[in-house]
Design an enzyme around this catalytic site. Sequence first.
Site, PDB file in Angstrom:
ATOM      1  N   ASP A  17       1.842   4.810  -3.210  1.00  0.00           N
ATOM      2  CA  ASP A  17       0.386   4.899  -3.091  1.00  0.00           C
ATOM      3  C   ASP A  17      -0.003   3.916  -2.003  1.00  0.00           C
ATOM      4  OD1 ASP A  17      -2.342   4.560  -3.293  1.00  0.00           O
ATOM      5  OD2 ASP A  17      -2.369   4.497  -5.490  1.00  0.00           O
ATOM      6  N   TYR A 233      -0.777  -5.863 -13.601  1.00  0.00           N
ATOM      7  CA  TYR A 233      -1.107  -4.460 -13.404  1.00  0.00           C
ATOM      8  C   TYR A 233      -1.670  -4.227 -12.015  1.00  0.00           C
ATOM      9  CZ  TYR A 233      -3.011   0.137 -13.787  1.00  0.00           C
ATOM     10  OH  TYR A 233      -3.284   1.455 -13.559  1.00  0.00           O
ATOM     11  N   LYS A 236      -0.274   2.419 -11.853  1.00  0.00           N
ATOM     12  CA  LYS A 236       0.761   2.987 -12.711  1.00  0.00           C
ATOM     13  C   LYS A 236       1.947   3.387 -11.846  1.00  0.00           C
ATOM     14  CE  LYS A 236       1.336   3.516 -17.109  1.00  0.00           C
ATOM     15  NZ  LYS A 236       1.239   2.360 -17.991  1.00  0.00           N
TER      16      LYS A 236
HETATM   17  C1  F6R Z   1      -4.525   4.430 -12.696  1.00  0.00           C
HETATM   18  C2  F6R Z   1      -5.411   4.339 -11.532  1.00  0.00           C
HETATM   19  C3  F6R Z   1      -6.876   4.308 -11.736  1.00  0.00           C
HETATM   20  C4  F6R Z   1      -7.410   2.893 -11.572  1.00  0.00           C
HETATM   21  C5  F6R Z   1      -8.919   2.842 -11.792  1.00  0.00           C
HETATM   22  C6  F6R Z   1      -9.502   1.441 -11.535  1.00  0.00           C
HETATM   23  O1  F6R Z   1      -3.203   4.447 -12.298  1.00  0.00           O
HETATM   24  O2  F6R Z   1      -4.949   4.267 -10.414  1.00  0.00           O
HETATM   25  O3  F6R Z   1      -7.233   4.873 -12.957  1.00  0.00           O
HETATM   26  O4  F6R Z   1      -6.773   2.029 -12.460  1.00  0.00           O
HETATM   27  O5  F6R Z   1      -9.564   3.752 -10.922  1.00  0.00           O
HETATM   28  O6  F6R Z   1      -9.147   1.071 -10.249  1.00  0.00           O
HETATM   29  P1  F6R Z   1      -9.686  -0.306  -9.573  1.00  0.00           P
HETATM   30  O7  F6R Z   1      -9.330  -1.406 -10.497  1.00  0.00           O
HETATM   31  O8  F6R Z   1      -8.924  -0.326  -8.275  1.00  0.00           O
HETATM   32  O9  F6R Z   1     -11.163  -0.119  -9.376  1.00  0.00           O
HETATM   33 MG    MG Z   2      -4.199   4.377  -6.123  1.00  0.00          MG
HETATM   34 MG    MG Z   3      -0.804   7.385  -8.216  1.00  0.00          MG
END
Ligand code: F6R
Ligand code: MG
Ligand code: MG
Length: 385
Positions: A17, A233, A236
Amino acid sequence: MSHERGEKITLSVIKADIGSLAGHHKVHPDTMLASTRVLAEAKKNGLLIDYYVTAVGDDLQLIMTHKKGVNNKEVHETAWNAFEEAAKVAKELGLYAAGQDLLSNSFSGNIRGMGPGVAEMEFNERPAEPVVVFMADKTEPGAFNLPLYKIFADPFNTAGLVIDPRMHNGFIFTVLDVYEGKALDLSTPNDLYDLLALIGTPSRYVIKYVHRKDGEIASTISSERLSLIAGKYIGKDDPVMIVRAQSGFPALGEILEPFSFPHLVEGWMRGSHAGPLMPVGIKDAKMTRFDGPPRVAALGFNIKNGNLVGPSDLFDDVAFDETRRQAQIIAEYMRRHGPFMPHRLGPEDMEYTTLPDVLKKLENKFRPFELGYKPIIKHELEEIK
Ligand code: F6R
Ligand code: MG
Ligand code: MG
Protein backbone atom coordinates in the site's frame (compact mmCIF):
# COMPACT_ATOMS: atom_id res chain seq x y z
CA MET A 1 22.77 -16.41 -12.75
CA SER A 2 19.74 -17.80 -14.47
CA HIS A 3 21.44 -20.81 -16.11
CA GLU A 4 22.73 -22.05 -12.74
CA ARG A 5 19.15 -22.53 -11.66
CA GLY A 6 18.26 -24.64 -14.70
CA GLU A 7 14.95 -24.02 -16.32
CA LYS A 8 13.05 -23.40 -13.13
CA ILE A 9 10.66 -20.48 -13.22
CA THR A 10 9.92 -18.28 -10.23
CA LEU A 11 6.59 -16.53 -9.83
CA SER A 12 6.84 -13.60 -7.40
CA VAL A 13 3.80 -11.66 -6.21
CA ILE A 14 4.82 -8.63 -4.16
CA LYS A 15 2.33 -6.03 -2.94
CA ALA A 16 2.32 -2.81 -0.96
CA ASP A 17 0.00 0.00 0.00
CA ILE A 18 1.88 3.04 -1.25
CA GLY A 19 -1.03 5.43 -0.92
CA SER A 20 -4.49 5.58 -2.38
CA LEU A 21 -7.30 7.76 -3.63
CA ALA A 22 -9.96 9.31 -1.37
CA GLY A 23 -8.81 7.44 1.76
CA HIS A 24 -7.75 3.79 2.11
CA HIS A 25 -9.94 3.07 -0.89
CA LYS A 26 -8.40 2.48 -4.28
CA VAL A 27 -5.01 2.62 -6.00
CA HIS A 28 -4.60 5.55 -8.41
CA PRO A 29 -3.78 4.53 -12.02
CA ASP A 30 -0.82 6.96 -12.20
CA THR A 31 0.93 5.09 -9.38
CA MET A 32 0.38 1.82 -11.25
CA LEU A 33 1.95 3.41 -14.30
CA ALA A 34 4.99 4.55 -12.32
CA SER A 35 5.63 1.03 -11.01
CA THR A 36 4.98 -0.46 -14.46
CA ARG A 37 7.82 1.64 -15.89
CA VAL A 38 10.27 0.13 -13.40
CA LEU A 39 9.16 -3.42 -14.20
CA ALA A 40 9.26 -2.75 -17.95
CA GLU A 41 12.87 -1.65 -17.57
CA ALA A 42 13.68 -4.81 -15.59
CA LYS A 43 12.10 -6.92 -18.33
CA LYS A 44 14.13 -5.08 -20.96
CA ASN A 45 17.30 -5.75 -18.96
CA GLY A 46 16.47 -9.44 -18.79
CA LEU A 47 15.98 -9.62 -15.02
CA LEU A 48 12.27 -10.28 -15.35
CA ILE A 49 10.79 -12.55 -17.98
CA ASP A 50 7.36 -10.99 -17.65
CA TYR A 51 5.19 -8.95 -15.30
CA TYR A 52 1.62 -7.83 -14.70
CA VAL A 53 0.66 -4.87 -12.56
CA THR A 54 -2.75 -4.65 -10.93
CA ALA A 55 -4.45 -3.35 -7.80
CA VAL A 56 -6.94 -4.53 -5.21
CA GLY A 57 -8.32 -1.82 -2.95
CA ASP A 58 -5.44 0.33 -1.71
CA ASP A 59 -2.83 -2.31 -2.53
CA LEU A 60 -0.58 -2.15 -5.57
CA GLN A 61 0.20 -5.66 -6.85
CA LEU A 62 3.31 -6.66 -8.80
CA ILE A 63 3.10 -10.10 -10.42
CA MET A 64 6.50 -11.05 -11.85
CA THR A 65 8.21 -14.06 -13.44
CA HIS A 66 11.94 -14.71 -13.64
CA LYS A 67 14.60 -17.41 -13.22
CA LYS A 68 16.31 -16.04 -10.13
CA GLY A 69 14.63 -18.14 -7.45
CA VAL A 70 12.75 -16.93 -4.37
CA ASN A 71 14.12 -14.18 -2.10
CA ASN A 72 16.32 -12.87 -4.88
CA LYS A 73 17.98 -9.56 -4.05
CA GLU A 74 17.71 -8.04 -7.54
CA VAL A 75 14.06 -8.98 -7.96
CA HIS A 76 13.16 -7.68 -4.51
CA GLU A 77 15.09 -4.49 -5.12
CA THR A 78 13.24 -3.99 -8.40
CA ALA A 79 9.91 -4.38 -6.59
CA TRP A 80 11.08 -1.97 -3.90
CA ASN A 81 12.10 0.59 -6.55
CA ALA A 82 8.75 0.15 -8.30
CA PHE A 83 6.94 0.89 -5.01
CA GLU A 84 9.19 3.87 -4.32
CA GLU A 85 8.50 5.35 -7.75
CA ALA A 86 4.78 4.77 -7.22
CA ALA A 87 4.98 6.37 -3.74
CA LYS A 88 6.67 9.43 -5.26
CA VAL A 89 3.72 9.88 -7.60
CA ALA A 90 1.32 9.25 -4.69
CA LYS A 91 3.03 12.08 -2.78
CA GLU A 92 2.90 14.41 -5.78
CA LEU A 93 -0.81 13.75 -6.20
CA GLY A 94 -1.39 14.13 -2.47
CA LEU A 95 -2.87 10.64 -2.25
CA TYR A 96 -3.79 9.35 1.17
CA ALA A 97 -1.16 7.56 3.31
CA ALA A 98 1.47 7.90 0.56
CA GLY A 99 4.33 5.50 1.22
CA GLN A 100 2.40 3.74 4.02
CA ASP A 101 3.86 0.24 3.68
CA LEU A 102 7.44 1.25 2.89
CA LEU A 103 8.70 0.97 6.45
CA SER A 104 12.32 1.64 5.66
CA ASN A 105 14.03 4.52 3.89
CA SER A 106 16.33 2.33 1.86
CA PHE A 107 16.41 -1.20 0.50
CA SER A 108 18.61 -3.59 2.47
CA GLY A 109 18.83 -6.80 0.47
CA ASN A 110 15.47 -8.49 0.99
CA ILE A 111 12.04 -6.91 0.83
CA ARG A 112 10.64 -9.27 3.48
CA GLY A 113 10.22 -7.52 6.81
CA MET A 114 10.29 -4.09 5.14
CA GLY A 115 6.52 -3.71 4.81
CA PRO A 116 5.44 -5.18 1.47
CA GLY A 117 3.75 -8.62 1.36
CA VAL A 118 5.49 -11.40 -0.56
CA ALA A 119 4.37 -14.74 -2.01
CA GLU A 120 6.86 -16.53 -4.26
CA MET A 121 7.29 -20.01 -5.65
CA GLU A 122 9.85 -21.71 -7.89
CA PHE A 123 8.93 -24.71 -10.04
CA ASN A 124 9.65 -26.64 -13.22
CA GLU A 125 7.09 -25.34 -15.65
CA ARG A 126 4.69 -28.04 -16.80
CA PRO A 127 3.68 -28.17 -20.51
CA ALA A 128 0.64 -26.20 -19.38
CA GLU A 129 1.08 -24.31 -16.12
CA PRO A 130 -2.19 -22.78 -14.87
CA VAL A 131 -1.88 -20.65 -11.70
CA VAL A 132 -4.23 -18.46 -9.71
CA VAL A 133 -3.07 -15.30 -7.94
CA PHE A 134 -5.38 -14.29 -5.08
CA MET A 135 -5.17 -10.76 -3.66
CA ALA A 136 -7.22 -9.63 -0.66
CA ASP A 137 -7.69 -6.22 0.92
CA LYS A 138 -8.77 -5.18 4.45
CA THR A 139 -7.84 -8.51 5.96
CA GLU A 140 -4.82 -10.56 7.07
CA PRO A 141 -2.82 -13.58 5.84
CA GLY A 142 -4.80 -16.03 8.03
CA ALA A 143 -7.87 -15.19 5.94
CA PHE A 144 -6.64 -17.80 3.47
CA ASN A 145 -6.47 -20.57 6.12
CA LEU A 146 -10.07 -21.68 5.68
CA PRO A 147 -10.09 -21.69 1.86
CA LEU A 148 -6.69 -23.45 1.77
CA TYR A 149 -7.96 -26.14 4.10
CA LYS A 150 -10.95 -26.68 1.84
CA ILE A 151 -8.91 -26.67 -1.38
CA PHE A 152 -6.23 -29.11 -0.24
CA ALA A 153 -7.81 -31.17 2.56
CA ASP A 154 -11.61 -31.22 2.27
CA PRO A 155 -13.05 -33.91 -0.02
CA PHE A 156 -16.44 -32.21 0.13
CA ASN A 157 -14.79 -29.28 -1.66
CA THR A 158 -12.14 -30.98 -3.77
CA ALA A 159 -13.40 -34.04 -5.58
CA GLY A 160 -9.86 -34.77 -6.79
CA LEU A 161 -8.76 -35.74 -3.26
CA VAL A 162 -11.06 -38.74 -3.60
CA ILE A 163 -10.98 -39.58 -7.30
CA ASP A 164 -7.61 -38.40 -8.68
CA PRO A 165 -4.81 -40.87 -7.79
CA ARG A 166 -2.23 -38.03 -8.06
CA MET A 167 -3.91 -36.15 -5.20
CA HIS A 168 -5.23 -39.09 -3.21
CA ASN A 169 -2.20 -39.16 -0.86
CA GLY A 170 -3.00 -35.66 0.37
CA PHE A 171 -0.80 -32.63 0.91
CA ILE A 172 1.68 -31.15 3.39
CA PHE A 173 0.75 -27.86 5.05
CA THR A 174 3.47 -25.64 6.53
CA VAL A 175 1.94 -23.62 9.37
CA LEU A 176 3.66 -20.54 10.82
CA ASP A 177 3.29 -19.16 14.32
CA VAL A 178 3.63 -15.48 13.36
CA TYR A 179 4.01 -14.36 16.99
CA GLU A 180 6.92 -16.63 17.84
CA GLY A 181 8.54 -17.19 14.44
CA LYS A 182 8.12 -20.99 14.43
CA ALA A 183 6.87 -23.34 11.72
CA LEU A 184 5.69 -26.93 11.50
CA ASP A 185 4.68 -29.31 8.73
CA LEU A 186 1.43 -31.22 8.97
CA SER A 187 0.51 -33.96 6.59
CA THR A 188 -3.11 -34.47 5.57
CA PRO A 189 -5.25 -36.50 5.90
CA ASN A 190 -3.36 -37.99 8.91
CA ASP A 191 -2.80 -34.71 10.78
CA LEU A 192 -6.12 -33.15 9.83
CA TYR A 193 -7.33 -32.47 13.37
CA ASP A 194 -3.96 -31.05 14.49
CA LEU A 195 -4.01 -28.78 11.47
CA LEU A 196 -7.47 -27.49 12.33
CA ALA A 197 -6.51 -27.03 16.00
CA LEU A 198 -3.93 -24.47 14.84
CA ILE A 199 -5.34 -22.76 11.76
CA GLY A 200 -8.68 -22.05 13.43
CA THR A 201 -6.73 -19.22 15.13
CA PRO A 202 -5.88 -17.40 11.91
CA SER A 203 -4.46 -14.27 13.56
CA ARG A 204 -1.59 -16.35 14.98
CA TYR A 205 -1.26 -19.53 12.89
CA VAL A 206 -0.95 -18.90 9.19
CA ILE A 207 -0.60 -21.45 6.41
CA LYS A 208 2.59 -20.45 4.59
CA TYR A 209 3.03 -23.24 2.02
CA VAL A 210 1.23 -26.29 0.72
CA HIS A 211 3.28 -29.01 -0.98
CA ARG A 212 2.29 -32.21 -2.70
CA LYS A 213 3.74 -35.31 -1.07
CA ASP A 214 6.23 -35.68 -3.95
CA GLY A 215 7.68 -32.30 -2.91
CA GLU A 216 6.05 -30.18 -5.64
CA ILE A 217 5.01 -26.75 -4.42
CA ALA A 218 1.24 -26.27 -4.69
CA SER A 219 0.62 -22.97 -2.92
CA THR A 220 2.43 -20.14 -1.19
CA ILE A 221 0.98 -17.32 0.88
CA SER A 222 2.35 -13.98 2.13
CA SER A 223 2.74 -13.97 5.92
CA GLU A 224 3.98 -10.47 6.71
CA ARG A 225 2.10 -8.84 9.59
CA LEU A 226 2.74 -5.13 9.47
CA SER A 227 1.84 -4.40 13.07
CA LEU A 228 4.28 -7.08 14.23
CA ILE A 229 6.99 -5.55 12.05
CA ALA A 230 6.38 -1.91 12.96
CA GLY A 231 5.38 -2.58 16.61
CA LYS A 232 2.19 -0.59 16.15
CA TYR A 233 -0.87 -0.55 13.97
CA ILE A 234 -0.11 1.03 10.62
CA GLY A 235 -2.47 -0.88 8.37
CA LYS A 236 -3.73 -4.40 7.94
CA ASP A 237 -1.56 -7.04 6.35
CA ASP A 238 -3.59 -7.52 3.22
CA PRO A 239 -2.43 -10.89 1.91
CA VAL A 240 -1.63 -12.49 -1.45
CA MET A 241 -1.56 -16.17 -2.38
CA ILE A 242 -0.50 -18.25 -5.38
CA VAL A 243 -2.09 -21.64 -6.13
CA ARG A 244 -1.08 -24.01 -8.96
CA ALA A 245 -3.98 -25.66 -10.74
CA GLN A 246 -4.90 -28.82 -12.66
CA SER A 247 -3.31 -32.16 -13.55
CA GLY A 248 -2.22 -33.38 -10.12
CA PHE A 249 -3.18 -30.17 -8.35
CA PRO A 250 -6.74 -29.13 -7.55
CA ALA A 251 -8.79 -28.10 -10.59
CA LEU A 252 -9.40 -24.40 -11.14
CA GLY A 253 -12.99 -24.82 -9.99
CA GLU A 254 -11.90 -26.66 -6.83
CA ILE A 255 -9.56 -23.76 -6.05
CA LEU A 256 -12.31 -21.16 -6.47
CA GLU A 257 -15.09 -23.16 -4.78
CA PRO A 258 -14.25 -22.27 -1.11
CA PHE A 259 -14.70 -18.58 -1.93
CA SER A 260 -18.39 -19.23 -2.61
CA PHE A 261 -18.71 -19.09 1.19
CA PRO A 262 -18.11 -15.51 2.41
CA HIS A 263 -16.43 -16.57 5.65
CA LEU A 264 -15.74 -14.09 8.45
CA VAL A 265 -12.23 -12.66 8.48
CA GLU A 266 -10.43 -10.11 10.65
CA GLY A 267 -9.67 -6.67 9.25
CA TRP A 268 -12.25 -4.33 7.71
CA MET A 269 -12.49 -0.88 9.34
CA ARG A 270 -9.22 0.08 11.08
CA GLY A 271 -8.12 -3.56 10.93
CA SER A 272 -10.28 -4.10 14.00
CA HIS A 273 -13.47 -5.77 12.85
CA ALA A 274 -14.73 -9.14 11.70
CA GLY A 275 -16.56 -9.18 8.39
CA PRO A 276 -17.33 -11.41 5.40
CA LEU A 277 -14.70 -11.94 2.69
CA MET A 278 -16.42 -10.94 -0.55
CA PRO A 279 -15.05 -12.34 -3.84
CA VAL A 280 -15.07 -9.65 -6.55
CA GLY A 281 -13.78 -8.85 -10.01
CA ILE A 282 -10.99 -6.28 -10.26
CA LYS A 283 -13.51 -3.56 -11.21
CA ASP A 284 -15.21 -4.03 -7.82
CA ALA A 285 -11.98 -4.37 -5.84
CA LYS A 286 -12.35 -1.03 -4.10
CA MET A 287 -13.18 -0.39 -0.47
CA THR A 288 -16.32 1.56 0.31
CA ARG A 289 -18.76 0.42 2.98
CA PHE A 290 -17.08 0.83 6.40
CA ASP A 291 -13.79 0.68 4.44
CA GLY A 292 -14.78 -2.69 3.04
CA PRO A 293 -16.23 -5.18 3.30
CA PRO A 294 -12.98 -7.20 3.00
CA ARG A 295 -12.60 -8.33 -0.60
CA VAL A 296 -10.64 -10.88 -2.55
CA ALA A 297 -9.86 -10.88 -6.26
CA ALA A 298 -8.38 -13.78 -8.24
CA LEU A 299 -6.50 -13.65 -11.53
CA GLY A 300 -5.91 -16.83 -13.52
CA PHE A 301 -2.82 -17.11 -15.75
CA ASN A 302 -1.03 -19.73 -17.79
CA ILE A 303 2.74 -19.53 -17.60
CA LYS A 304 4.56 -20.44 -20.82
CA ASN A 305 8.36 -20.21 -20.96
CA GLY A 306 7.98 -17.87 -18.01
CA ASN A 307 5.54 -15.58 -19.81
CA LEU A 308 2.30 -14.65 -18.12
CA VAL A 309 -0.52 -15.56 -20.51
CA GLY A 310 -3.80 -13.96 -19.47
CA PRO A 311 -5.16 -13.03 -17.00
CA SER A 312 -8.75 -14.03 -16.57
CA ASP A 313 -10.56 -12.08 -13.83
CA LEU A 314 -12.00 -15.14 -12.12
CA PHE A 315 -14.51 -13.70 -9.63
CA ASP A 316 -15.91 -11.32 -12.25
CA ASP A 317 -18.58 -13.91 -12.90
CA VAL A 318 -22.29 -14.32 -12.27
CA ALA A 319 -21.59 -17.63 -10.51
CA PHE A 320 -20.40 -15.57 -7.51
CA ASP A 321 -23.37 -13.16 -7.47
CA GLU A 322 -25.18 -15.13 -4.79
CA THR A 323 -22.01 -15.20 -2.62
CA ARG A 324 -21.75 -11.43 -2.94
CA ARG A 325 -25.41 -11.06 -1.96
CA GLN A 326 -24.83 -13.25 1.09
CA ALA A 327 -21.74 -11.18 1.94
CA GLN A 328 -23.89 -8.02 1.86
CA ILE A 329 -26.42 -9.58 4.23
CA ILE A 330 -23.65 -10.70 6.60
CA ALA A 331 -22.00 -7.26 6.38
CA GLU A 332 -25.30 -5.64 7.31
CA TYR A 333 -25.82 -8.04 10.24
CA MET A 334 -22.29 -7.56 11.58
CA ARG A 335 -22.45 -3.76 11.24
CA ARG A 336 -25.53 -3.58 13.44
CA HIS A 337 -23.25 -4.57 16.39
CA GLY A 338 -21.40 -1.26 16.10
CA PRO A 339 -18.49 -1.21 18.57
CA PHE A 340 -19.47 -4.49 20.23
CA MET A 341 -17.61 -7.77 19.97
CA PRO A 342 -17.54 -10.07 18.11
CA HIS A 343 -17.91 -7.52 15.26
CA ARG A 344 -15.18 -5.45 16.90
CA LEU A 345 -12.21 -7.75 17.47
CA GLY A 346 -11.19 -9.06 20.90
CA PRO A 347 -8.53 -7.52 23.16
CA GLU A 348 -5.68 -9.66 21.82
CA ASP A 349 -6.04 -8.32 18.31
CA MET A 350 -6.83 -4.84 19.57
CA GLU A 351 -3.37 -4.80 21.15
CA TYR A 352 -2.06 -4.29 17.65
CA THR A 353 -4.36 -1.42 16.86
CA THR A 354 -4.85 2.00 18.39
CA LEU A 355 -7.49 1.09 21.03
CA PRO A 356 -4.97 0.55 23.89
CA ASP A 357 -3.97 4.22 23.58
CA VAL A 358 -7.59 5.16 24.25
CA LEU A 359 -7.96 2.67 27.12
CA LYS A 360 -4.75 3.86 28.81
CA LYS A 361 -6.46 7.13 29.67
CA LEU A 362 -9.13 5.22 31.62
CA GLU A 363 -6.63 3.13 33.61
CA ASN A 364 -6.23 5.47 36.62
CA LYS A 365 -9.94 6.28 36.69
CA PHE A 366 -10.71 2.73 37.90
CA ARG A 367 -11.27 2.33 41.69
CA PRO A 368 -11.26 -0.88 43.78
CA PHE A 369 -14.53 -2.80 43.92
CA GLU A 370 -15.39 -5.68 46.28
CA LEU A 371 -16.48 -8.52 44.01
CA GLY A 372 -17.32 -10.88 46.92
CA TYR A 373 -15.04 -13.57 45.49
CA LYS A 374 -11.46 -13.83 44.43
CA PRO A 375 -11.31 -14.29 40.70
CA ILE A 376 -8.88 -16.97 39.59
CA ILE A 377 -7.20 -15.63 36.52
CA LYS A 378 -5.29 -17.66 34.02
CA HIS A 379 -1.70 -16.92 35.02
CA GLU A 380 -2.46 -17.92 38.66
CA LEU A 381 -3.87 -21.21 37.41
CA GLU A 382 -0.62 -21.83 35.58
CA GLU A 383 1.35 -21.19 38.81
CA ILE A 384 -0.81 -23.75 40.68
CA LYS A 385 0.14 -26.38 38.07
C1 F6R B 1 -7.81 -0.78 7.42
C2 F6R B 1 -7.68 0.53 6.77
C3 F6R B 1 -8.67 1.58 7.08
C4 F6R B 1 -8.08 2.61 8.04
C5 F6R B 1 -9.09 3.70 8.38
C6 F6R B 1 -8.49 4.80 9.27
O1 F6R B 1 -6.80 -1.63 7.00
O2 F6R B 1 -6.77 0.75 6.01
O3 F6R B 1 -9.87 1.04 7.54
O4 F6R B 1 -7.65 1.98 9.21
O5 F6R B 1 -9.56 4.30 7.19
O6 F6R B 1 -7.38 5.30 8.62
P1 F6R B 1 -6.54 6.57 9.20
O7 F6R B 1 -6.16 6.23 10.59
O8 F6R B 1 -5.38 6.63 8.25
O9 F6R B 1 -7.45 7.75 9.08
MG1 MG C 1 -4.11 2.27 2.91
MG1 MG D 1 -4.90 -2.55 1.84
